[in-house]
Scaffold this motif. Structure first.
Motif, short mmCIF file in Angstrom:
data_model
loop_
_atom_site.label_atom_id
_atom_site.label_comp_id
_atom_site.label_asym_id
_atom_site.label_seq_id
_atom_site.Cartn_x
_atom_site.Cartn_y
_atom_site.Cartn_z
N MET A 7 0.84 -1.17 0.00
CA MET A 7 0.00 0.00 0.00
C MET A 7 0.89 1.25 0.00
O MET A 7 1.78 1.38 0.83
CB MET A 7 -0.90 -0.02 1.24
N LYS A 8 0.66 2.13 -0.93
CA LYS A 8 1.42 3.38 -1.00
C LYS A 8 0.83 4.40 -0.04
O LYS A 8 -0.38 4.50 0.11
CB LYS A 8 1.37 3.96 -2.41
N VAL A 9 1.70 5.14 0.59
CA VAL A 9 1.27 6.19 1.51
C VAL A 9 1.78 7.52 0.96
O VAL A 9 2.94 7.65 0.61
CB VAL A 9 1.86 5.97 2.93
N ARG A 10 0.90 8.48 0.87
CA ARG A 10 1.28 9.83 0.42
C ARG A 10 1.36 10.70 1.66
O ARG A 10 0.37 10.89 2.37
CB ARG A 10 0.25 10.37 -0.56
N THR A 11 2.53 11.19 1.96
CA THR A 11 2.73 12.05 3.11
C THR A 11 2.74 13.50 2.65
O THR A 11 3.50 13.86 1.75
CB THR A 11 4.06 11.72 3.81
N PHE A 12 1.90 14.31 3.26
CA PHE A 12 1.86 15.74 2.97
C PHE A 12 2.55 16.48 4.11
O PHE A 12 2.36 16.16 5.27
CB PHE A 12 0.42 16.24 2.85
N THR A 13 3.36 17.46 3.76
CA THR A 13 4.05 18.27 4.76
C THR A 13 3.36 19.63 4.88
O THR A 13 2.47 19.97 4.09
CB THR A 13 5.52 18.48 4.36
N LYS A 14 3.83 20.40 5.85
CA LYS A 14 3.29 21.75 6.02
C LYS A 14 3.54 22.58 4.78
O LYS A 14 2.69 23.40 4.38
CB LYS A 14 3.94 22.38 7.25
N LYS A 15 4.66 22.36 4.10
CA LYS A 15 4.96 23.11 2.88
C LYS A 15 3.97 22.73 1.78
O LYS A 15 3.54 23.60 1.00
CB LYS A 15 6.38 22.84 2.42
N ASP A 16 3.58 21.46 1.69
CA ASP A 16 2.59 21.04 0.70
C ASP A 16 1.26 21.76 0.93
O ASP A 16 0.59 22.18 -0.02
CB ASP A 16 2.37 19.52 0.76
N LEU A 21 3.19 30.39 3.24
CA LEU A 21 4.00 29.69 4.23
C LEU A 21 3.89 30.35 5.60
O LEU A 21 3.77 29.67 6.62
CB LEU A 21 5.46 29.65 3.80
N THR A 22 3.90 31.67 5.62
CA THR A 22 3.77 32.41 6.88
C THR A 22 2.41 32.13 7.52
O THR A 22 2.33 31.85 8.72
CB THR A 22 3.93 33.92 6.64
N PHE A 23 1.36 32.20 6.73
CA PHE A 23 0.01 31.95 7.22
C PHE A 23 -0.11 30.52 7.75
O PHE A 23 -0.62 30.30 8.85
CB PHE A 23 -1.02 32.19 6.11
N THR A 24 0.35 29.55 6.98
CA THR A 24 0.24 28.14 7.36
C THR A 24 1.02 27.87 8.64
O THR A 24 0.51 27.20 9.56
CB THR A 24 0.75 27.23 6.23
N ASP A 25 2.22 28.39 8.72
CA ASP A 25 3.04 28.19 9.91
C ASP A 25 2.36 28.79 11.14
O ASP A 25 2.29 28.16 12.19
CB ASP A 25 4.42 28.81 9.71
N LEU A 75 -0.84 29.38 11.57
CA LEU A 75 -2.04 28.62 11.87
C LEU A 75 -1.72 27.40 12.74
O LEU A 75 -2.37 27.16 13.76
CB LEU A 75 -2.73 28.16 10.57
N PHE A 76 -0.67 26.66 12.38
CA PHE A 76 -0.31 25.48 13.16
C PHE A 76 0.26 25.86 14.53
O PHE A 76 0.05 25.14 15.50
CB PHE A 76 0.66 24.59 12.38
N VAL A 77 0.94 26.99 14.61
CA VAL A 77 1.43 27.46 15.92
C VAL A 77 0.25 27.81 16.82
O VAL A 77 0.24 27.45 18.01
CB VAL A 77 2.37 28.68 15.75
N VAL A 78 -0.77 28.46 16.27
CA VAL A 78 -1.96 28.80 17.05
C VAL A 78 -2.66 27.52 17.52
O VAL A 78 -3.05 27.41 18.69
CB VAL A 78 -2.93 29.69 16.23
N PHE A 79 -2.83 26.53 16.63
CA PHE A 79 -3.44 25.26 17.03
C PHE A 79 -2.64 24.62 18.16
O PHE A 79 -3.20 24.15 19.14
CB PHE A 79 -3.52 24.29 15.85
N ARG A 80 -1.32 24.56 18.00
CA ARG A 80 -0.47 23.93 19.01
C ARG A 80 -0.59 24.66 20.35
O ARG A 80 -0.72 24.03 21.40
CB ARG A 80 0.98 23.91 18.56
N ASP A 81 -0.59 26.00 20.31
CA ASP A 81 -0.72 26.77 21.55
C ASP A 81 -2.06 26.53 22.22
O ASP A 81 -2.15 26.40 23.45
CB ASP A 81 -0.53 28.26 21.28
N MET A 82 -3.12 26.47 21.43
CA MET A 82 -4.45 26.21 22.00
C MET A 82 -4.52 24.81 22.62
O MET A 82 -5.09 24.63 23.69
CB MET A 82 -5.52 26.35 20.92
N LEU A 83 -3.96 23.83 21.94
CA LEU A 83 -4.03 22.45 22.43
C LEU A 83 -3.14 22.21 23.64
O LEU A 83 -3.37 21.27 24.40
CB LEU A 83 -3.66 21.47 21.31
N THR A 84 -2.12 23.05 23.84
CA THR A 84 -1.22 22.86 24.98
C THR A 84 -1.52 23.81 26.13
O THR A 84 -0.72 23.94 27.05
CB THR A 84 0.25 23.00 24.55
N ASP A 85 -2.67 24.48 26.08
CA ASP A 85 -3.08 25.33 27.21
C ASP A 85 -3.22 24.49 28.47
O ASP A 85 -3.38 23.27 28.41
CB ASP A 85 -4.42 26.02 26.92
#
Length: 103
Positions: A1-10, A27-31, A33-43
């Motif tokens: 089974m082939k797995v397609r891995t997507f990165t933040k850059k993708d 790239l700035t927006f995406t980065d 966005l993920f920082v905000v998600f991480r900060d919210m989840l680690t409250d």
């Protein structure tokens, strides 16, 4: 089974293509966005929930301590302390897609 891995850059490249924006802005927006998600989840809350309509819900849930867990390799009893775990529940559109039979 082939797995397609997507990165933040993708993800950033896809956003830039869809919005006809520059790759640097995307790239700035995406980065960020993920920082905000991480900060919210680690409250410092016992439970955290990020609900994104038409996509899904990210949750952080506490687990109970397991005083009599067992290491399957050595059969030794170990203590597993209480900790937090992540959980993702797909939204309606994604869930319908995942329920389709495999081809």
């Amino acid at each position: 089974m082939k797995v397609r891995t997507f990165t933040k850059k993708d993800v950033a490249v896809e956003i830039a293509d869809r919005l006809e924006a520059t790759l640097v802005d995307s790239l700035t927006f995406t980065d960020e966005l993920f920082v905000v998600f991480r900060d919210m989840l680690t409250d410092d809350y016992e439970k955290v929930r990020i609900e994104i309509r038409n996509f899904g819900v990210f949750e952080i849930k506490p687990t109970k301590a397991k005083p009599k867990a067992r290491n399957p390799q050595t059969n030794q009893e170990i203590f597993v302390p209480a900790h937090k775990k992540t959980h993702f529940k797909p939204g309606k559109i994604l869930r319908q897609y995942l329920k389709q039979p495999l081809k």
